[in-house]
Design a protein around this motif. Structure first.
Motif, short mmCIF file in Angstrom:
data_model
loop_
_atom_site.label_atom_id
_atom_site.label_comp_id
_atom_site.label_asym_id
_atom_site.label_seq_id
_atom_site.Cartn_x
_atom_site.Cartn_y
_atom_site.Cartn_z
N TRP A 44 0.83 -1.21 0.00
CA TRP A 44 0.00 0.00 0.00
C TRP A 44 0.86 1.26 0.00
N GLY A 45 0.21 2.38 -0.29
CA GLY A 45 0.92 3.64 -0.33
C GLY A 45 -0.03 4.80 -0.51
N TYR A 46 0.50 5.90 -1.01
CA TYR A 46 -0.26 7.14 -1.13
C TYR A 46 -0.19 7.68 -2.55
N ARG A 64 -5.07 -4.34 -10.41
CA ARG A 64 -5.59 -2.99 -10.63
C ARG A 64 -6.44 -2.56 -9.43
N THR A 65 -6.33 -1.29 -9.07
CA THR A 65 -7.12 -0.76 -7.97
C THR A 65 -7.29 0.74 -8.18
N ARG A 66 -8.03 1.37 -7.28
CA ARG A 66 -8.13 2.82 -7.25
C ARG A 66 -7.87 3.31 -5.83
N SER A 67 -7.32 4.48 -5.74
CA SER A 67 -7.06 5.04 -4.42
C SER A 67 -8.36 5.49 -3.77
N ILE A 79 -5.08 7.03 -0.05
CA ILE A 79 -4.38 5.75 0.13
C ILE A 79 -4.82 4.75 -0.93
N TRP A 80 -3.84 4.07 -1.52
CA TRP A 80 -4.12 2.94 -2.39
C TRP A 80 -3.60 1.67 -1.73
N SER A 81 -4.21 0.55 -2.03
CA SER A 81 -3.81 -0.71 -1.41
C SER A 81 -4.10 -1.86 -2.36
N VAL A 82 -3.15 -2.79 -2.46
CA VAL A 82 -3.29 -3.96 -3.32
C VAL A 82 -3.03 -5.21 -2.48
N THR A 83 -3.95 -6.15 -2.53
CA THR A 83 -3.75 -7.45 -1.89
C THR A 83 -3.25 -8.43 -2.94
N LEU A 84 -2.05 -8.93 -2.74
CA LEU A 84 -1.43 -9.84 -3.71
C LEU A 84 -2.00 -11.24 -3.59
N ASP A 85 -1.81 -12.04 -4.60
CA ASP A 85 -2.08 -13.47 -4.47
C ASP A 85 -1.11 -14.06 -3.45
#
Length: 519
Positions: A44-46, A64-67, A79-85
């Protein structure tokens, strides 16, 4: 312009690297460790723009995601965040994060040399802060550190905050590959490092991430979310704590270290936590430590579980070190025995039925006359804690990790002897190293509980043919009287170095923990 050159030009333009708005949270860095399968790690990050599209690529997979659509904290950023496999491969991997801009360019930021393994949080007060370079044989640990390149180290700076922070206010040691420089840093915890090294050696070199966040002289209340204080009937008033270097008085409110030094990590998926603390509570809310310690564990677990969208186990493994020693005479009782007892939630050992998945290392037999409250023999602490972690957190069998546990008492007929019986589920036998440390009380129960001086010594001896029992000689003041209490190693410094009475016969470096029982 030939086609190959044109394609190369377009790719270079499309992934143009410029100083853009997207960034990682500040403790996501090169050389870090992310949590391995079966859990799903989170990155995650900004970004400055709200609802901004974000693309993450790693190991040939695109996410793919959106903040967020509004600012989350004081930065004013989204804040954006990605959950990996779930990742079974350890890597190393690079992680690229792309932000498409309205002008058609794409800003890319990258994490390099990321490993997937187990991430452990190491927290507490000065015995957790205690550096590798200050321990016995620390120079050997430092010299050999480069043999463990898949152990990665990180240390948060000592900071406080009146409100929960999303990312760290400052960093003392950035993510670093284990080396003489990083392990020899003043910011690398001896107990944290030794646990990680010893666990890794048993797990065939699995990557281990060690996140150190501690502050000397601090009470459990400072590390606890507000819910803990409410549940345990503790106010949020200020108190003065002394820095571990004794050079500065700092006023810290309850919860401020949780806010600044624990809460930021609760967006990162972890394997478990290690804790070495309690000295600061010997004379401060001592009788509430059973509540504050157990509730702190519970709320850390529930908050981590929620903020990592259930990817951190709701009962993640939690290991701790029981208080070691302080004064040298062995005559002082004080608050140390009670904190040790409350650390086990008044049961005497862990794991127990109060909280699942909790493990510990005993340390009350590791007296260091020169070190005082900070024993320099951290090798035994790391060894004992790693044995417990391997058994409880990693479910490895055939690893002795506990001292013998008492299951029953009885009076031996026609003698002045008490038989103390130990569980056959923990050890095949009891190693009785000496006869000292056992006491009984034969006054009224309320007197036994309130008066430390009415207890009398009951020397121990082996019982032939009974490997899981010992006998105690009833002293003359208690002969023919009703027994109201039994206690073992109930002193601030209960024995000389490695001279506790009872050890596990299968691993004679693991002693039985202090114990008290009222009949």
């Amino acid at each position: 312009m030939n086609k190959l050159y044109l394609v190369g030009f377009l790719i270079a333009f499309f992934f143009l690297r410029v100083d853009g708005t997207v960034r990682f949270a500040n403790y996501y860095q090169n050389h870090m460790v992310l949590q391995r399968a079966p859990q799903r790690a989170i990155v995650w990050g900004y970004v400055e723009d709200f609802n901004a599209p974000i693309v993450l690529t790693m190991n040939r997979k695109i996410y793919r995601t959106r903040s967020s659509s509004s600012a989350i904290d004081r930065t004013g950023e989204s804040i954006w965040s990605v959950t990996l496999d779930a990742q079974s491969e350890e890597g190393p991997f690079s992680i690229d994060v792309h932000q498409p801009l309205p002008n058609g360019t794409i800003v890319t930021i990258t994490l390099h040399d990321v490993l997937f393994g187990d991430v452990w949080i190491c927290s507490g007060q000065s015995n957790m802060t205690f550096a590798v370079r200050n321990m016995f044989n620390g120079s050997i640990e430092i010299e050999n550190a480069d043999k463990y390149p898949k152990i990665r180290l990180f240390t948060a700076s000592r900071q406080q905050s009146s409100t929960p922070e999303e990312e760290l206010l400052a960093i003392a040691l950035p993510w670093s590959v284990a080396s003489a420089d990083s392990v020899g840093s003043p910011y690398t915890s001896a107990v944290c490092w030794l646990y990680g090294r010893m666990v890794q050696e048993e797990l065939d070199g699995r990557p281990i991430g060690l996140v150190h966040t501690s502050w000397g002289g601090t009470a459990v209340e400072l590390w606890s979310p507000p819910q803990v204080l409410k549940d345990c009937g503790i106010s949020r008033n200020s108190r003065v704590t002394i820095e571990e270097d004794n050079q500065l008085d700092i006023v810290l409110n309850n919860t401020v270290l949780y806010n600044a030094m624990i809460h930021p990590f609760t967006r990162m998926v972890i394997k478990g936590a290690l804790w070495y603390q309690g000295e600061a509570n010997v004379n401060f809310n001592r009788d509430k430590y059973k509540c504050t310690f157990s509730k702190m564990i519970q709320y850390w677990r529930s908050i981590w579980h929620e903020r990592t969208t259930s990817n951190t186990d709701s009962t993640f493994p939690f290991g701790f070190v029981q208080l070691s020693t302080r004064e040298a005479t062995g005559n002082v009782i004080g608050g140390f025995p009670w904190i040790r007892w409350h650390q086990t939630f008044d049961v005497g050992y862990v794991p127990n039925d109060v909280l699942p998945n909790v493990f510990m290392a005993t340390a009350m037999d590791l007296r260091d006359d020169k070190g005082g409250i900070h024993p320099r023999n951290k090798l035994d602490v790391g060894y004992r804690l790693s044995r417990s972690g391997l058994a409880i957190a990693y479910n490895l069998t055939n690893i002795p990790y506990q001292g013998p546990i008492i299951v029953d008492f009885s009076i031996i007929p026609h003698t002045h002897q008490i038989q103390v019986m130990y569980s056959d589920k923990i050890s095949r036998g009891v190693h009785l190293r000496n006869t000292n440390g056992f006491e009984i009380c034969c006054i009224a129960e309320d007197v036994c509980k309130s008066n430390e001086t009415v207890w009398v010594t009951a020397p121990a001896s082996e019982i032939k043919g009974s490997p899981l029992s010992i006998s105690l000689t009833i002293p003359s003041p208690c002969i023919s009287k009703k027994l109201f209490g039994y206690r073992y190693l109930w002193r601030e410094t209960p024995c000389a170095y490695k001279e506790a009475a009872v050890y596990n016969i299968e691993d004679q470096d693991i002693p039985a923990a202090p114990y008290i029982h009222f009949f």
